[in-house]
Scaffold this active site. Sequence first.
Site, mmCIF file in Angstrom:
data_model
loop_
_atom_site.group_PDB
_atom_site.id
_atom_site.type_symbol
_atom_site.label_atom_id
_atom_site.label_comp_id
_atom_site.label_asym_id
_atom_site.label_seq_id
_atom_site.Cartn_x
_atom_site.Cartn_y
_atom_site.Cartn_z
ATOM 1 N N GLU A 1 2.200 1.439 5.070
ATOM 2 C CA GLU A 1 2.296 -0.028 4.973
ATOM 3 C C GLU A 1 3.419 -0.432 5.935
ATOM 4 O OE1 GLU A 1 3.890 -1.506 1.254
ATOM 5 O OE2 GLU A 1 3.162 -3.554 1.599
ATOM 6 N N ASP B 1 -0.307 -8.009 -4.820
ATOM 7 C CA ASP B 1 0.536 -8.801 -5.729
ATOM 8 C C ASP B 1 0.111 -10.275 -5.604
ATOM 9 O OD1 ASP B 1 2.754 -6.725 -6.553
ATOM 10 O OD2 ASP B 1 2.493 -6.524 -4.397
ATOM 11 N N HIS C 1 1.053 4.791 -2.018
ATOM 12 C CA HIS C 1 1.240 3.859 -0.899
ATOM 13 C C HIS C 1 1.719 4.679 0.296
ATOM 14 C CE1 HIS C 1 1.056 0.817 -3.977
ATOM 15 N NE2 HIS C 1 1.464 -0.171 -3.211
ATOM 16 N N HIS D 1 -6.180 -1.851 -5.814
ATOM 17 C CA HIS D 1 -4.746 -1.920 -5.458
ATOM 18 C C HIS D 1 -4.193 -3.232 -6.000
ATOM 19 C CE1 HIS D 1 -1.536 -1.284 -2.070
ATOM 20 N NE2 HIS D 1 -1.006 -1.859 -3.144
HETATM 21 N N1 HPA Z 1 4.310 -2.010 -1.465
HETATM 22 C C1 HPA Z 1 5.218 -1.247 -2.063
HETATM 23 N N2 HPA Z 1 5.598 -1.423 -3.313
HETATM 24 C C2 HPA Z 1 5.077 -2.425 -4.008
HETATM 25 C C3 HPA Z 1 4.148 -3.263 -3.450
HETATM 26 C C4 HPA Z 1 3.737 -3.037 -2.107
HETATM 27 O O1 HPA Z 1 2.892 -3.740 -1.503
HETATM 28 N N3 HPA Z 1 3.829 -4.155 -4.410
HETATM 29 C C5 HPA Z 1 4.531 -3.856 -5.511
HETATM 30 N N4 HPA Z 1 5.302 -2.797 -5.268
HETATM 31 ZN ZN ZN Z 2 0.974 -2.247 -3.413
#
Ligand code: HPA
Ligand code: ZN
Length: 336
Positions: free
Chosen positions: A203, A282, A200, A20
């Site tokens: 989150e 990131d 994703h 990721h």
């Molecule tokens: N979540 C959603 N979108 C994203 C993320 C993330 O952690 N990082 C880069 N785009």
């Molecule tokens: Zn991500």
Amino acid sequence: MNNDTATESWLARLPKAELHLHIEGTLEPQMMLDLARRNGVRLPYANVEAVHAAYRFDNLQSFLDLYYQGMNVLRTSADFHDLALAYFRRAHADGVAHIDVMFDPQGHLKRGITLQTLFDGLLQAMADAQAEFGMSTSLILSFLRDLPAEDAMAVLEQAKPWYDSIAAVGLDSAERGNPPEKFAAVYARAKSIGLARTAHAGEEGPPAYIGGALDTLDVCRIDHGVRCIEDAALVARLRDAQIPLTVCPLSNVALRVVDKLADHPLPAMLAAGLNVTLNSDDPAYFGGGMLANFSACAQAFGWNRETFRTLSANAVNAAFMPEDRRTKLLAKIANC
Ligand code: HPA
Ligand code: ZN
């Protein structure tokens, strides 16, 4: 050598796979400034300190605003190449042997950057990493979920010349209000092309998005997935199917998914028998790469080496890599 130093150097030696990682999220402040100068792009920052000072996030959207602004400096295939190879080198120094690399074509197409530019730069960096330090990599073409599904479908069609260069499609950006079901047709098309699928989910979005991604997108793993812990039936489902979850501890702290690492559901997720992996998401924005994430977990949770071997093996087992490479890396992890 004190305990922390010994742990850190062992964690650095442990072969790791990263599942990721957004390549645009590896743009370090110095490189952002250098590329802005190289390409004549105006930035609202005078120096590295000013960039760092801006990195205070309240939630996912406050990060995404800076993330999309930062990628404006990326214009040529050399830019994408330099960005990716610089991260691969840092990851190699962290003991990362393999990376499934996500990238966001829609963040670039809308700025007039072509897919050719993007793929030329990324594929060259991937070949260089393989040749220079034996790192394996694969690509995950990610769709921006806050844009219409028709846009994602158009990008998927446009990427046809590079289908052999892509392992999977992914889904990222603003999660809430953009449920997985919105992309059912796009993912069905990706499946018919023979591409693997990740997304994703869970989150910032609710646990229902995790089930939705499994049911309607037929994904082979879930990116983040940490909010599964709010739903016991979902935890049981993820455990029974051993769905890999690409958890990003420092990202979750930076974006306030949890207040502090000690509050993270990771220990509960492991105790529940979930198939967890550790990742950086990131790293330029969230306080460090793979080793920083592993070390922070060692400090916060006091996990032993066997736990870290398990986490690393989980990632290698779930990575998009050739089977002979997988076998070799699993043996290295077992002997570390
Ligand atoms: N979540 C959603 N979108 C994203 C993320 C993330 O952690 N990082 C880069 N785009
Ligand atoms: Zn991500």
